[in-house]
Design a protein around this motif. Structure first.
Motif, PDB file in Angstrom:
ATOM      1  N   ARG A   1      16.866   3.874   3.596  1.00  0.00           N
ATOM      2  CA  ARG A   1      18.269   4.336   3.653  1.00  0.00           C
ATOM      3  C   ARG A   1      19.137   3.861   2.471  1.00  0.00           C
ATOM      4  N   ARG A   2      18.899   2.243   2.090  1.00  0.00           N
ATOM      5  CA  ARG A   2      19.658   1.974   0.922  1.00  0.00           C
ATOM      6  C   ARG A   2      19.160   2.853  -0.418  1.00  0.00           C
ATOM      7  N   TYR A   3      17.777   2.797  -0.565  1.00  0.00           N
ATOM      8  CA  TYR A   3      16.997   3.477  -1.632  1.00  0.00           C
ATOM      9  C   TYR A   3      16.281   4.804  -1.342  1.00  0.00           C
ATOM     10  N   PRO A   4      16.621   5.858  -1.275  1.00  0.00           N
ATOM     11  CA  PRO A   4      15.849   7.027  -0.828  1.00  0.00           C
ATOM     12  C   PRO A   4      14.542   7.286  -1.475  1.00  0.00           C
ATOM     13  N   GLY A   5      14.450   6.760  -2.681  1.00  0.00           N
ATOM     14  CA  GLY A   5      12.908   6.827  -3.303  1.00  0.00           C
ATOM     15  C   GLY A   5      12.007   6.393  -2.154  1.00  0.00           C
ATOM     16  N   PHE A   6      12.116   5.450  -1.423  1.00  0.00           N
ATOM     17  CA  PHE A   6      11.275   4.646  -0.419  1.00  0.00           C
ATOM     18  C   PHE A   6      10.957   5.686   0.759  1.00  0.00           C
ATOM     19  N   ALA A   7      12.069   6.608   0.866  1.00  0.00           N
ATOM     20  CA  ALA A   7      11.714   7.616   1.966  1.00  0.00           C
ATOM     21  C   ALA A   7      10.538   8.805   1.401  1.00  0.00           C
ATOM     22  N   GLU A   8      10.896   8.908   0.052  1.00  0.00           N
ATOM     23  CA  GLU A   8       9.894   9.638  -0.626  1.00  0.00           C
ATOM     24  C   GLU A   8       8.394   9.270  -0.632  1.00  0.00           C
TER      25      GLU A   8
ATOM     26  N   VAL B   1      12.951 -12.806   2.085  1.00  0.00           N
ATOM     27  CA  VAL B   1      13.148 -11.270   1.526  1.00  0.00           C
ATOM     28  C   VAL B   1      11.837 -10.268   1.953  1.00  0.00           C
ATOM     29  N   TYR B   2      12.128  -9.071   1.998  1.00  0.00           N
ATOM     30  CA  TYR B   2      10.956  -8.109   2.156  1.00  0.00           C
ATOM     31  C   TYR B   2      10.895  -7.372   1.034  1.00  0.00           C
ATOM     32  N   VAL B   3       9.329  -7.044   0.870  1.00  0.00           N
ATOM     33  CA  VAL B   3       8.936  -6.589  -0.134  1.00  0.00           C
ATOM     34  C   VAL B   3       7.966  -5.526   0.276  1.00  0.00           C
ATOM     35  N   PHE B   4       7.925  -4.036  -0.466  1.00  0.00           N
ATOM     36  CA  PHE B   4       7.017  -3.012  -0.175  1.00  0.00           C
ATOM     37  C   PHE B   4       6.051  -2.645  -0.851  1.00  0.00           C
ATOM     38  N   ALA B   5       4.896  -2.445  -0.093  1.00  0.00           N
ATOM     39  CA  ALA B   5       3.543  -1.911  -0.939  1.00  0.00           C
ATOM     40  C   ALA B   5       3.623  -0.611  -1.192  1.00  0.00           C
ATOM     41  N   THR B   6       4.581   0.124  -2.043  1.00  0.00           N
ATOM     42  CA  THR B   6       4.453   1.822  -2.050  1.00  0.00           C
ATOM     43  C   THR B   6       3.516   1.970  -2.986  1.00  0.00           C
ATOM     44  N   LYS B   7       3.437   1.399  -4.101  1.00  0.00           N
ATOM     45  CA  LYS B   7       2.321   2.156  -5.175  1.00  0.00           C
ATOM     46  C   LYS B   7       3.120   3.526  -5.428  1.00  0.00           C
ATOM     47  N   GLY B   8       4.137   3.573  -5.465  1.00  0.00           N
ATOM     48  CA  GLY B   8       4.872   4.721  -6.030  1.00  0.00           C
ATOM     49  C   GLY B   8       4.308   6.088  -4.949  1.00  0.00           C
ATOM     50  N   GLY B   9       3.807   5.823  -3.812  1.00  0.00           N
ATOM     51  CA  GLY B   9       3.605   6.748  -2.986  1.00  0.00           C
ATOM     52  C   GLY B   9       2.252   7.037  -3.092  1.00  0.00           C
ATOM     53  N   ALA B  10       1.281   6.317  -3.896  1.00  0.00           N
ATOM     54  CA  ALA B  10      -0.105   6.646  -4.144  1.00  0.00           C
ATOM     55  C   ALA B  10      -0.919   6.364  -2.680  1.00  0.00           C
TER      56      ALA B  10
ATOM     57  N   LYS C   1       5.045  10.919   0.760  1.00  0.00           N
ATOM     58  CA  LYS C   1       3.740  11.022   0.150  1.00  0.00           C
ATOM     59  C   LYS C   1       2.487  10.608   0.764  1.00  0.00           C
ATOM     60  N   THR C   2       2.718   9.596   1.530  1.00  0.00           N
ATOM     61  CA  THR C   2       1.617   8.593   2.009  1.00  0.00           C
ATOM     62  C   THR C   2       1.357   9.001   3.589  1.00  0.00           C
ATOM     63  N   ALA C   3       2.156  10.003   4.128  1.00  0.00           N
ATOM     64  CA  ALA C   3       2.254  10.359   5.629  1.00  0.00           C
ATOM     65  C   ALA C   3       0.827  10.912   5.951  1.00  0.00           C
ATOM     66  N   GLY C   4       0.170  10.341   7.066  1.00  0.00           N
ATOM     67  CA  GLY C   4      -1.175  10.886   7.348  1.00  0.00           C
ATOM     68  C   GLY C   4      -2.428  10.116   6.467  1.00  0.00           C
ATOM     69  N   VAL C   5      -2.014   9.494   5.453  1.00  0.00           N
ATOM     70  CA  VAL C   5      -2.921   8.638   4.622  1.00  0.00           C
ATOM     71  C   VAL C   5      -2.968   7.210   4.776  1.00  0.00           C
ATOM     72  N   ARG C   6      -1.828   6.709   4.803  1.00  0.00           N
ATOM     73  CA  ARG C   6      -1.503   5.264   4.900  1.00  0.00           C
ATOM     74  C   ARG C   6      -0.200   4.830   5.233  1.00  0.00           C
TER      75      ARG C   6
ATOM     76  N   ILE D   1       2.786   2.468   4.432  1.00  0.00           N
ATOM     77  CA  ILE D   1       3.136   1.499   3.570  1.00  0.00           C
ATOM     78  C   ILE D   1       3.402   0.047   4.161  1.00  0.00           C
ATOM     79  N   PRO D   2       2.731  -0.996   3.757  1.00  0.00           N
ATOM     80  CA  PRO D   2       2.791  -2.150   4.185  1.00  0.00           C
ATOM     81  C   PRO D   2       4.367  -2.840   3.696  1.00  0.00           C
ATOM     82  N   VAL D   3       4.732  -3.542   4.477  1.00  0.00           N
ATOM     83  CA  VAL D   3       5.846  -4.373   4.273  1.00  0.00           C
ATOM     84  C   VAL D   3       5.529  -5.691   4.545  1.00  0.00           C
ATOM     85  N   LEU D   4       5.912  -6.696   3.661  1.00  0.00           N
ATOM     86  CA  LEU D   4       5.652  -7.939   3.693  1.00  0.00           C
ATOM     87  C   LEU D   4       6.957  -8.704   3.754  1.00  0.00           C
ATOM     88  N   GLU D   5       7.085  -9.744   4.433  1.00  0.00           N
ATOM     89  CA  GLU D   5       7.928 -10.776   4.722  1.00  0.00           C
ATOM     90  C   GLU D   5       7.547 -11.991   3.789  1.00  0.00           C
ATOM     91  N   LEU D   6       8.266 -12.590   2.778  1.00  0.00           N
ATOM     92  CA  LEU D   6       8.161 -13.583   1.908  1.00  0.00           C
ATOM     93  C   LEU D   6       9.307 -14.557   2.471  1.00  0.00           C
TER      94      LEU D   6
END
Length: 142
Positions: free
Chosen positions: A116-123, A61-70, A127-132, A134-139
């Motif tokens: 694509r599946r969850y548009p909040g991830f595009a948001e 599974v893949y998880v995403f270190a979004t921190k809500g776009g922080a 929010k983080t464009a030019g700042v960081r 977002i890491p994706v981790l394979e578990l």
């Protein structure tokens, strides 16, 4: 208890009481509980996370270190990448995993599918464009 920890505790309790299903903002979304050790404290943490299943390997599974776009990565990201291992609760099953951070086109492809599946991830990415990035981790089940 901070508001975030209180929210996590409530989500963890609901997940465990309902065989891996929760309501609210996560209703219907694939959710896992990821166990990780604090890299400084050694304390065990359990963090609810949306995940993307691998398209051909049921043990990944893949998880995403979004921190809500922080602008910074979440602590759990640093904990998991430092340790290289953790545990996952998925549905009613708990199992150990190895952790690998994706990069380059592999990372971009997986993140794009989640967005694509969850548009909040595009948001979050906007929010983080030019700042960081977002890491994706394979578990992967160990």
């Amino acid at each position: 208890m901070t508001e975030a920890l209180d929210w996590n505790a409530k989500t963890v309790a609901e997940f465990r009481a309902n065989d891996g299903r929760v309501g609210g903002v996560f209703e219907g979304a694939p959710l896992v509980l990821v166990h990780h050790l604090g890299r400084k404290s050694g304390r065990e943490y359990v963090t609810p996370m949306m995940y993307l299943p691998h398209d051909a390997e049921p043990d990944i599974v893949y998880v995403f270190a979004t921190k809500g776009g922080a602008p910074t990565n979440p602590d759990w990201h640093r904990n998991l990448t430092a340790a290289g291992v953790g545990d996952v609760e998925r549905g009613t099953e708990t199992y150990p995993v190895t952790v690998r951070e994706l990069s380059g086109t592999e990372r971009d492809r997986v993140y794009a599918e989640q967005a694509r599946r969850y548009p909040g991830f595009a948001e979050y990415a906007d929010k983080t464009a030019g700042v960081r990035t977002i890491p994706v981790l394979e578990l992967r089940r160990a």
